[in-house]
Design a protein around this motif. Sequence first.
Motif, PDB file in Angstrom:
ATOM      1  N   PRO A 112      32.952  62.063  42.937  1.00 13.93           N
ATOM      2  CA  PRO A 112      33.761  60.887  42.611  1.00 13.93           C
ATOM      3  C   PRO A 112      33.728  59.858  43.737  1.00 13.93           C
ATOM      4  O   PRO A 112      33.894  60.197  44.906  1.00 13.93           O
ATOM      5  CB  PRO A 112      35.177  61.454  42.449  1.00 13.93           C
ATOM      6  N   ILE A 113      33.507  58.596  43.350  1.00 17.84           N
ATOM      7  CA  ILE A 113      33.671  57.460  44.255  1.00 17.84           C
ATOM      8  C   ILE A 113      34.531  56.460  43.497  1.00 17.84           C
ATOM      9  O   ILE A 113      34.083  55.855  42.529  1.00 17.84           O
ATOM     10  CB  ILE A 113      32.322  56.834  44.660  1.00 17.84           C
ATOM     11  N   ILE A 114      35.785  56.317  43.916  1.00 14.37           N
ATOM     12  CA  ILE A 114      36.757  55.526  43.155  1.00 14.37           C
ATOM     13  C   ILE A 114      37.263  54.369  44.007  1.00 14.37           C
ATOM     14  O   ILE A 114      37.680  54.561  45.144  1.00 14.37           O
ATOM     15  CB  ILE A 114      37.949  56.391  42.710  1.00 14.37           C
ATOM     16  N   LEU A 115      37.219  53.177  43.430  1.00 15.84           N
ATOM     17  CA  LEU A 115      37.827  52.009  44.070  1.00 15.84           C
ATOM     18  C   LEU A 115      39.185  51.751  43.438  1.00 15.84           C
ATOM     19  O   LEU A 115      39.338  51.837  42.212  1.00 15.84           O
ATOM     20  CB  LEU A 115      36.954  50.769  43.891  1.00 15.84           C
ATOM     21  N   THR A 116      40.152  51.441  44.277  1.00 19.53           N
ATOM     22  CA  THR A 116      41.465  51.069  43.775  1.00 19.53           C
ATOM     23  C   THR A 116      42.104  50.093  44.749  1.00 19.53           C
ATOM     24  O   THR A 116      41.574  49.818  45.822  1.00 19.53           O
ATOM     25  CB  THR A 116      42.358  52.309  43.542  1.00 19.53           C
ATOM     26  N   GLY A 117      43.250  49.558  44.352  1.00 23.12           N
ATOM     27  CA  GLY A 117      43.937  48.582  45.191  1.00 23.12           C
ATOM     28  C   GLY A 117      45.306  48.325  44.621  1.00 23.12           C
ATOM     29  O   GLY A 117      45.898  49.198  43.981  1.00 23.12           O
ATOM     30  N   ALA A 118      45.811  47.119  44.830  1.00 19.20           N
ATOM     31  CA  ALA A 118      47.161  46.814  44.368  1.00 19.20           C
ATOM     32  C   ALA A 118      47.308  45.320  44.137  1.00 19.20           C
ATOM     33  O   ALA A 118      46.651  44.509  44.793  1.00 19.20           O
ATOM     34  CB  ALA A 118      48.187  47.291  45.397  1.00 19.20           C
ATOM     35  N   GLN A 119      48.197  44.979  43.225  1.00 13.09           N
ATOM     36  CA  GLN A 119      48.558  43.586  42.996  1.00 13.09           C
ATOM     37  C   GLN A 119      49.719  43.164  43.899  1.00 13.09           C
ATOM     38  O   GLN A 119      49.885  41.993  44.202  1.00 13.09           O
ATOM     39  CB  GLN A 119      48.953  43.383  41.531  1.00 13.09           C
ATOM     40  N   PHE A 143      42.922  51.618  38.046  1.00 13.28           N
ATOM     41  CA  PHE A 143      43.956  50.601  38.174  1.00 13.28           C
ATOM     42  C   PHE A 143      44.903  50.673  36.985  1.00 13.28           C
ATOM     43  O   PHE A 143      44.474  50.728  35.834  1.00 13.28           O
ATOM     44  CB  PHE A 143      43.328  49.192  38.243  1.00 13.28           C
ATOM     45  N   ASN A 144      46.202  50.699  37.295  1.00 15.47           N
ATOM     46  CA  ASN A 144      47.241  50.600  36.268  1.00 15.47           C
ATOM     47  C   ASN A 144      47.030  51.593  35.130  1.00 15.47           C
ATOM     48  O   ASN A 144      46.957  51.227  33.972  1.00 15.47           O
ATOM     49  CB  ASN A 144      47.310  49.169  35.716  1.00 15.47           C
ATOM     50  N   TYR A 145      46.920  52.851  35.474  1.00 12.54           N
ATOM     51  CA  TYR A 145      46.862  53.979  34.539  1.00 12.54           C
ATOM     52  C   TYR A 145      45.499  54.195  33.875  1.00 12.54           C
ATOM     53  O   TYR A 145      45.365  55.107  33.051  1.00 12.54           O
ATOM     54  CB  TYR A 145      47.943  53.854  33.443  1.00 12.54           C
ATOM     55  N   TYR A 146      44.508  53.387  34.199  1.00 14.13           N
ATOM     56  CA  TYR A 146      43.208  53.552  33.549  1.00 14.13           C
ATOM     57  C   TYR A 146      42.085  53.690  34.576  1.00 14.13           C
ATOM     58  O   TYR A 146      42.063  52.997  35.595  1.00 14.13           O
ATOM     59  CB  TYR A 146      42.899  52.376  32.619  1.00 14.13           C
ATOM     60  N   PHE A 179      50.046  43.735  36.406  1.00 11.47           N
ATOM     61  CA  PHE A 179      49.573  44.993  36.978  1.00 11.47           C
ATOM     62  C   PHE A 179      48.284  45.461  36.298  1.00 11.47           C
ATOM     63  O   PHE A 179      47.461  46.135  36.905  1.00 11.47           O
ATOM     64  CB  PHE A 179      50.642  46.077  36.855  1.00 11.47           C
ATOM     65  N   ALA A 180      48.120  45.119  35.027  1.00 11.30           N
ATOM     66  CA  ALA A 180      46.905  45.496  34.291  1.00 11.30           C
ATOM     67  C   ALA A 180      45.814  44.474  34.584  1.00 11.30           C
ATOM     68  O   ALA A 180      45.407  43.682  33.729  1.00 11.30           O
ATOM     69  CB  ALA A 180      47.185  45.580  32.796  1.00 11.30           C
ATOM     70  N   ALA A 181      45.327  44.494  35.816  1.00  6.82           N
ATOM     71  CA  ALA A 181      44.403  43.454  36.273  1.00  6.82           C
ATOM     72  C   ALA A 181      42.986  43.632  35.745  1.00  6.82           C
ATOM     73  O   ALA A 181      42.253  42.654  35.595  1.00  6.82           O
ATOM     74  CB  ALA A 181      44.367  43.439  37.801  1.00  6.82           C
ATOM     75  N   PHE A 182      42.591  44.882  35.448  1.00  2.96           N
ATOM     76  CA  PHE A 182      41.196  45.169  35.123  1.00  2.96           C
ATOM     77  C   PHE A 182      41.026  45.665  33.697  1.00  2.96           C
ATOM     78  O   PHE A 182      41.891  46.350  33.149  1.00  2.96           O
ATOM     79  CB  PHE A 182      40.626  46.211  36.099  1.00  2.96           C
ATOM     80  N   GLU A 183      39.886  45.303  33.117  1.00  7.54           N
ATOM     81  CA  GLU A 183      39.518  45.796  31.796  1.00  7.54           C
ATOM     82  C   GLU A 183      38.038  46.148  31.787  1.00  7.54           C
ATOM     83  O   GLU A 183      37.276  45.760  32.675  1.00  7.54           O
ATOM     84  CB  GLU A 183      39.796  44.745  30.707  1.00  7.54           C
TER      85      GLU A 183
END
Length: 336
Positions: A103-110, A148-151, A166-170
């Motif tokens: 796993p290589i996961i990118l995440t962040g915050a609003q 991001f945001n549960y997904y 908060f749901a910044a990405f799709e």
Amino acid sequence: MLIYTGGTFGMVYDEDGSLAPFNFSLVIEKIPELQSLDLKLTVISFPDPVDSSNVDIEHWQAMAYIIKDHYEQYDAFVILHGTDTMAYTASALSFMFRGINKPIILTGAQIPIGATRSDARENLITALEIASTKNGKVPMLNEIAVYFNYYLLKGNRSQKIRSSNFAAFESENFPYLAESGVKIVFNESFMNTHDPQQKLEFYPKMDPNVVVLKIFPGITEEVVKSILNIKGLKGVVIESYGSGNIMSWRWMEELLRDAVSRGIFLYNVSQCMGGSVVQGRYETSKMLSDIGVISGHDITTEAALAKLMHLLGTERNVDIIKQKLNVSIRGELTVV
């Protein structure tokens, strides 16, 4: 390994009430819930954390080298990144590596971690939980993804589409890889499977001589000509209308044809978030196929740019570049 590159995530309020970066090696003190995950966690930070608006190819390469140099030592990698260019970075990293089995996961915050209503904690904790999830004895996730945001989204299919939510990405053209609720539900049929025979391959070279040409009503010949005649230009991502259409004006056709004759790769993507380029469906897009414009199918602009940079940086054979642009090499597009 937790890699902090910068961005909104790692901000706290100082004594004056202003946002300022904090020492990210102290992240466990800010998020004590991490201790309950029972992980051996190594936290490293860029020497100079970078706002994601300033992220460049060199930063992509820095992240990639950290992963490559520590790939055998760690079970998974989580990258904390600013949201503005996170989808670009996820796409770029997906092309820099082949044969990922971790796993290589990118995440962040609003909202910064120092704020009361911050989304930073949930995003980081769940990203780490997904990164440590096993499918039997092997990792559940074996690719680059954005959480991001549960997904959980496939990295090179993700786009930032909201700045005040908060749901910044799709991922409009590809299903979610996982959804976090009471339990984390994985969409295994759309996830890369673990392949113990596959060795990690590393392609750090990226060619920056590409540009985006967005088509719009009223675009002038002078504008298009100036873009297509940029010194050293090698590739153009054309953001066309709908399913790959542009205006059928003679000067446009002549400029595009001339660019192709000079060896510039023209890559057609749709301005629409959902759907696919189908060159030839309408007369206005049939002209593009005749000229030699390459269909990007349902690829995102972010992935298209990264793919062009990757192929121009690693391949010398023109025919191979054309062939690879038209097909999926890292799961970045679906050929209709």
